[in-house]
Design a protein around this motif. Structure first.
Motif, PDB file in Angstrom:
ATOM      1  N   GLN A   1      -6.020  10.845   0.212  1.00 51.84           N
ATOM      2  CA  GLN A   1      -6.496   9.791   1.093  1.00 51.84           C
ATOM      3  C   GLN A   1      -5.361   9.291   1.982  1.00 51.84           C
ATOM      4  O   GLN A   1      -4.200   9.650   1.809  1.00 51.84           O
ATOM      5  CB  GLN A   1      -7.060   8.640   0.259  1.00 51.84           C
ATOM      6  CG  GLN A   1      -8.318   9.007  -0.528  1.00 51.84           C
ATOM      7  CD  GLN A   1      -8.747   7.894  -1.461  1.00 51.84           C
ATOM      8  OE1 GLN A   1      -7.914   7.207  -2.019  1.00 51.84           O
ATOM      9  NE2 GLN A   1     -10.041   7.724  -1.629  1.00 51.84           N
TER      10      GLN A   1
ATOM     11  N   SER B   1      -7.701   4.166   3.896  1.00 48.74           N
ATOM     12  CA  SER B   1      -8.756   4.196   2.883  1.00 48.74           C
ATOM     13  C   SER B   1      -8.730   2.991   1.968  1.00 48.74           C
ATOM     14  O   SER B   1      -9.741   2.675   1.320  1.00 48.74           O
ATOM     15  CB  SER B   1      -8.652   5.477   2.047  1.00 48.74           C
ATOM     16  OG  SER B   1      -7.478   5.470   1.253  1.00 48.74           O
ATOM     17  N   ILE B   2      -7.592   2.298   1.883  1.00 48.19           N
ATOM     18  CA  ILE B   2      -7.524   1.142   0.981  1.00 48.19           C
ATOM     19  C   ILE B   2      -7.686  -0.185   1.731  1.00 48.19           C
ATOM     20  O   ILE B   2      -7.590  -1.249   1.110  1.00 48.19           O
ATOM     21  CB  ILE B   2      -6.207   1.123   0.181  1.00 48.19           C
ATOM     22  CG1 ILE B   2      -4.999   0.988   1.106  1.00 48.19           C
ATOM     23  CG2 ILE B   2      -6.100   2.342  -0.709  1.00 48.19           C
ATOM     24  CD1 ILE B   2      -3.703   0.714   0.354  1.00 48.19           C
TER      25      ILE B   2
ATOM     26  N   SER C   1      -1.587  -1.343  -4.209  1.00 42.02           N
ATOM     27  CA  SER C   1      -2.788  -0.516  -4.176  1.00 42.02           C
ATOM     28  C   SER C   1      -2.351   0.877  -3.735  1.00 42.02           C
ATOM     29  O   SER C   1      -1.656   1.018  -2.723  1.00 42.02           O
ATOM     30  CB  SER C   1      -3.821  -1.087  -3.205  1.00 42.02           C
ATOM     31  OG  SER C   1      -4.994  -0.284  -3.187  1.00 42.02           O
ATOM     32  N   THR C   2      -2.732   1.893  -4.488  1.00 42.32           N
ATOM     33  CA  THR C   2      -2.325   3.259  -4.164  1.00 42.32           C
ATOM     34  C   THR C   2      -3.459   4.012  -3.482  1.00 42.32           C
ATOM     35  O   THR C   2      -4.624   3.800  -3.778  1.00 42.32           O
ATOM     36  CB  THR C   2      -1.900   4.029  -5.423  1.00 42.32           C
ATOM     37  OG1 THR C   2      -2.991   4.067  -6.348  1.00 42.32           O
ATOM     38  CG2 THR C   2      -0.702   3.372  -6.085  1.00 42.32           C
ATOM     39  N   TYR C   3      -3.088   4.903  -2.581  1.00 45.23           N
ATOM     40  CA  TYR C   3      -4.086   5.673  -1.837  1.00 45.23           C
ATOM     41  C   TYR C   3      -3.878   7.172  -1.980  1.00 45.23           C
ATOM     42  O   TYR C   3      -4.510   7.953  -1.290  1.00 45.23           O
ATOM     43  CB  TYR C   3      -4.042   5.296  -0.346  1.00 45.23           C
ATOM     44  CG  TYR C   3      -2.703   5.541   0.328  1.00 45.23           C
ATOM     45  CD1 TYR C   3      -2.354   6.804   0.789  1.00 45.23           C
ATOM     46  CD2 TYR C   3      -1.796   4.509   0.488  1.00 45.23           C
ATOM     47  CE1 TYR C   3      -1.126   7.029   1.393  1.00 45.23           C
ATOM     48  CE2 TYR C   3      -0.564   4.725   1.094  1.00 45.23           C
ATOM     49  CZ  TYR C   3      -0.242   5.989   1.548  1.00 45.23           C
ATOM     50  OH  TYR C   3       0.975   6.204   2.131  1.00 45.23           O
TER      51      TYR C   3
ATOM     52  N   GLU D   1     -10.063  -2.666   0.214  1.00 47.28           N
ATOM     53  CA  GLU D   1      -9.552  -3.224  -1.037  1.00 47.28           C
ATOM     54  C   GLU D   1      -8.521  -4.315  -0.787  1.00 47.28           C
ATOM     55  O   GLU D   1      -8.426  -5.288  -1.552  1.00 47.28           O
ATOM     56  CB  GLU D   1      -8.926  -2.109  -1.878  1.00 47.28           C
ATOM     57  CG  GLU D   1      -8.437  -2.542  -3.246  1.00 47.28           C
ATOM     58  CD  GLU D   1      -7.913  -1.372  -4.050  1.00 47.28           C
ATOM     59  OE1 GLU D   1      -6.992  -1.589  -4.857  1.00 47.28           O
ATOM     60  OE2 GLU D   1      -8.427  -0.250  -3.881  1.00 47.28           O
ATOM     61  N   THR D   2      -7.749  -4.182   0.300  1.00 51.00           N
ATOM     62  CA  THR D   2      -6.711  -5.182   0.553  1.00 51.00           C
ATOM     63  C   THR D   2      -7.303  -6.573   0.766  1.00 51.00           C
ATOM     64  O   THR D   2      -6.637  -7.576   0.479  1.00 51.00           O
ATOM     65  CB  THR D   2      -5.862  -4.803   1.783  1.00 51.00           C
ATOM     66  OG1 THR D   2      -6.682  -4.801   2.960  1.00 51.00           O
ATOM     67  CG2 THR D   2      -5.214  -3.438   1.591  1.00 51.00           C
TER      68      THR D   2
ATOM     69  N   GLY E   1       0.845  -1.186   0.000  1.00 51.34           N
ATOM     70  CA  GLY E   1       0.000   0.000   0.000  1.00 51.34           C
ATOM     71  C   GLY E   1       0.879   1.234   0.000  1.00 51.34           C
ATOM     72  O   GLY E   1       1.692   1.418   0.916  1.00 51.34           O
TER      73      GLY E   1
END
Length: 356
Positions: A105, A109-110, A98-100, A113-114, A68
């Motif tokens: 953010q 916030s992710i 995964s980028t936030y 999604e993880t 992340g």
């Protein structure tokens, strides 16, 4: 539609058993290096891909790590990601990211999604601090922090000695004869915050990239008998190219108005800011390093190709990434020991922008 290449087909084409192919996939078993290389070559030629769903059902693990990270708008993010991927591959793991960074953010916030991505654990590179009660500490998978923020002793973390190296580098600038040293990329100053209160907040810092690098700058000045002048401590919202350029423009405006003298050195909180500062100064005819020496922090690959090439602190990102990957894989593979915190070493990479 073409069918997925199977392990049986790979074994037949390589002239080995299915067990041998499985050992190659899992980097286990005893075999001649030539055999292992032949099986991998056949996999590449046939386009074999690991069936993650089948592997997960069979072993409960995907052999994938999650990363992340903020978006890739500045070079350090891509540089760190490349190094984490290389470190993971050396251990037989892949990486999903995964980028936030969009819309300012946070890493939290992710988190939803993880859980949709097939990773056995996650490394989080934090752009801001996480609260002690953050849900990031209570996930069902192992977590490692790759950041200079406090992990509260809850998860393994990897950091770098930002304070010590910035302090050392500013001291070297002073000993080289620099009289007016500015800092670019300090923590944002609150509206109406007095100079003493702002400096007290910096002095009280214990974690955080820009906080600790600014603190190192201030302490180096004081310990060498210099006064800390907040007029040349320039804050910004984001430490990227754009903010570096704008920060330098505002500094030059104050100089043109007679409020300040031109600094003879500018210490930048990271390389991205330094690139922006160099661009703005050069466009106004300021010579680097003859008029102003510029120093960055990160030693991203672009530092070798800027004009002039950038003198910068090298935090050994390969070691930083390797430690984060090793910590996470050890947790994934069953390590239940105490929480660990590792710090890289740093050194100064001297190039054209500052001759120290």
């Amino acid at each position: 539609m073409s069918k997925r290449v199977t392990i049986t087909q790979v074994a037949a084409a390589a002239g080995v058993s299915i067990k041998t192919v499985s050992n190659v996939l899992n980097d286990t078993g005893n075999m001649r290096p030539q055999t292992r290389a032949r099986v991998r070559r056949v996999m590449d030629e046939l386009g074999y891909q690991v069936n993650l769903a089948a592997r997960t059902m069979r072993t409960g693990a995907t052999k994938l790590l999650g990363l992340g990270i903020a978006d890739f708008s500045q070079p350090f993010s891509a540089y760190l990601t490349d190094n984490i991927i290389q470190a993971a591959r050396a251990r037989g793991y892949g990486v999903v990211t995964s980028t936030y960074g969009f819309h300012h953010q946070s890493a939290e916030s992710i988190l939803p999604e993880t859980h949709k991505l097939p990773a056995d654990g996650w490394i989080f590179f934090l752009g801001d601090r996480a609260a002690e009660d953050s849900p990031i500490f209570s996930q069902s998978y192992p977590v490692v922090f790759a950041s200079e923020f406090d992990a509260f002793g809850k998860v393994d973390s990897v950091t770098m000695p930002s304070y010590e190296m910035t302090k050392d580098m500013v001291t070297r600038l002073i000993h080289s004869g620099k009289q007016r040293i500015a800092f670019a990329g300090a923590p944002l100053r609150s509206e109406g915050e007095s100079e003493p209160d702002y400096l007290a907040r910096i002095d009280a810092s214990r974690f955080g990239t820009v906080d600790m690098r600014t603190k190192g700058y201030c302490d180096a000045l004081r310990e060498n008998g210099r006064t800390v002048d907040t007029r040349v401590i320039r804050d910004c919202m984001f430490i990227d190219h754009k903010n570096g350029s704008e920060l330098a423009e505002h500094l030059l405006e104050d100089i043109d108005a007679g409020h300040l003298e031109l600094p003879d050195a500018i210490v930048c909180a990271n390389d991205a800011l330094a690139f922006g500062v160099i661009h703005a100064l050069a466009s106004r005819g300021v010579r680097i390093p003859e008029d102003v020496a510029i120093v960055g922090f990160d030693n991203v690959p672009e530092a070798q190709y800027s004009n002039p090439t950038l003198t910068t602190i090298n935090p050994h990102v390969d070691d930083f990434a390797r430690a984060a990957v090793d910590f996470l894989i050890e947790r994934i593979e069953g390590y239940k020991g105490p929480v660990r915190r590792y710090s890289t070493t740093c050194d100064l990479q001297i190039r054209q922008s500052a001759q120290l």
